[in-house]
Design a protein around this motif. Structure first.
Motif, short mmCIF file in Angstrom:
data_model
loop_
_atom_site.label_atom_id
_atom_site.label_comp_id
_atom_site.label_asym_id
_atom_site.label_seq_id
_atom_site.Cartn_x
_atom_site.Cartn_y
_atom_site.Cartn_z
N TRP A 44 76.03 39.45 41.97
CA TRP A 44 75.02 40.42 41.58
C TRP A 44 75.65 41.79 41.42
O TRP A 44 76.45 42.21 42.25
CB TRP A 44 73.91 40.47 42.61
CG TRP A 44 73.07 39.22 42.65
CD1 TRP A 44 73.37 38.02 42.09
CD2 TRP A 44 71.82 39.06 43.28
NE1 TRP A 44 72.37 37.12 42.33
CE2 TRP A 44 71.42 37.74 43.07
CE3 TRP A 44 71.01 39.90 44.01
CZ2 TRP A 44 70.23 37.24 43.55
CZ3 TRP A 44 69.81 39.40 44.50
CH2 TRP A 44 69.44 38.08 44.26
N SER A 45 75.25 42.47 40.38
CA SER A 45 75.75 43.82 40.14
C SER A 45 74.93 44.83 40.93
O SER A 45 73.90 44.50 41.52
CB SER A 45 75.68 44.14 38.64
OG SER A 45 74.32 44.26 38.26
N GLU A 46 75.37 46.07 40.92
CA GLU A 46 74.64 47.14 41.61
C GLU A 46 73.24 47.30 41.00
O GLU A 46 72.28 47.57 41.69
CB GLU A 46 75.42 48.45 41.53
CG GLU A 46 76.67 48.47 42.38
CD GLU A 46 76.35 48.37 43.86
OE1 GLU A 46 75.35 48.98 44.31
OE2 GLU A 46 77.10 47.68 44.57
N ASP A 47 73.13 47.15 39.67
CA ASP A 47 71.83 47.27 39.01
C ASP A 47 70.88 46.17 39.47
O ASP A 47 69.68 46.40 39.62
CB ASP A 47 72.00 47.20 37.48
CG ASP A 47 72.68 48.45 36.93
OD1 ASP A 47 72.60 49.50 37.60
OD2 ASP A 47 73.28 48.36 35.85
N ASP A 48 71.41 44.96 39.70
CA ASP A 48 70.58 43.86 40.19
C ASP A 48 70.04 44.16 41.58
O ASP A 48 68.92 43.81 41.93
CB ASP A 48 71.38 42.55 40.23
CG ASP A 48 71.82 42.09 38.85
OD1 ASP A 48 71.13 42.41 37.86
OD2 ASP A 48 72.86 41.40 38.76
N GLU A 63 66.39 47.57 46.67
CA GLU A 63 66.40 48.83 47.40
C GLU A 63 65.15 49.65 47.07
O GLU A 63 64.53 50.24 47.96
CB GLU A 63 67.67 49.62 47.05
CG GLU A 63 67.87 50.86 47.88
CD GLU A 63 68.03 50.55 49.37
OE1 GLU A 63 67.61 51.40 50.17
OE2 GLU A 63 68.56 49.49 49.72
N GLU A 64 64.78 49.68 45.79
CA GLU A 64 63.57 50.41 45.39
C GLU A 64 62.33 49.80 46.03
O GLU A 64 61.43 50.52 46.48
CB GLU A 64 63.44 50.41 43.86
CG GLU A 64 64.49 51.26 43.16
CD GLU A 64 64.51 51.07 41.66
OE1 GLU A 64 63.76 50.21 41.14
OE2 GLU A 64 65.30 51.75 40.99
N LYS A 119 69.51 47.17 42.86
CA LYS A 119 68.65 48.35 42.88
C LYS A 119 67.18 47.98 43.05
O LYS A 119 66.44 48.68 43.73
CB LYS A 119 68.81 49.16 41.58
CG LYS A 119 69.94 50.14 41.61
CD LYS A 119 69.93 50.94 40.33
CE LYS A 119 71.19 51.77 40.22
NZ LYS A 119 71.23 52.49 38.95
N VAL A 120 66.76 46.91 42.44
CA VAL A 120 65.37 46.47 42.52
C VAL A 120 64.97 46.24 43.98
O VAL A 120 63.89 46.65 44.41
CB VAL A 120 65.16 45.18 41.70
CG1 VAL A 120 63.77 44.62 41.89
CG2 VAL A 120 65.45 45.43 40.23
#
Length: 71
Positions: free
Chosen positions: A48-52, A57-58, A54-55
Motif C-alpha cells: 500500500w502506498s502513502e495515498d492508500d 488516517e482521515e 491516507k484514507v
C-alpha cells in the motif's frame, strides 16, 4: 489416540520404526514444505502506498472528532 514426536538417531531409526509398527503404531511421514508455494503467496501480497493509507488516517481523525450526544 495420542500423538508423540520423538527424535531418533539415524542409525536406530529403521529398528525403532519396525518395533513401533509391530506394536500397531501408525507412522506418518513428515511433509516437506514447498518453499515455491510460499514464495508465490508472498509475491501476491500487495503493497500500500502513502495515498492508500491516507484514507484510514482521515477516517480515524474524523471518528475522533465525533462528540457523543448528551441526553
Amino acid at each position: 489416540m495420542e500423538r508423540l514426536t520423538i527424535e531418533i538417531p539415524e542409525s536406530k531409526s529403521a529398528l525403532v520404526k519396525q518395533i513401533l509398527e509391530a506394536l500397531g503404531v501408525v507412522i506418518k511421514a513428515k511433509k516437506q514444505a514447498n518453499t515455491g508455494d510460499f514464495r508465490k503467496k508472498l509475491a501476491d501480497v500487495t503493497v500500500w502506498s502513502e495515498d492508500d493509507l491516507k484514507v484510514f488516517e482521515e477516517s480515524k481523525i474524523a471518528f475522533e472528532r465525533l462528540k457523543p450526544q448528551q441526553w
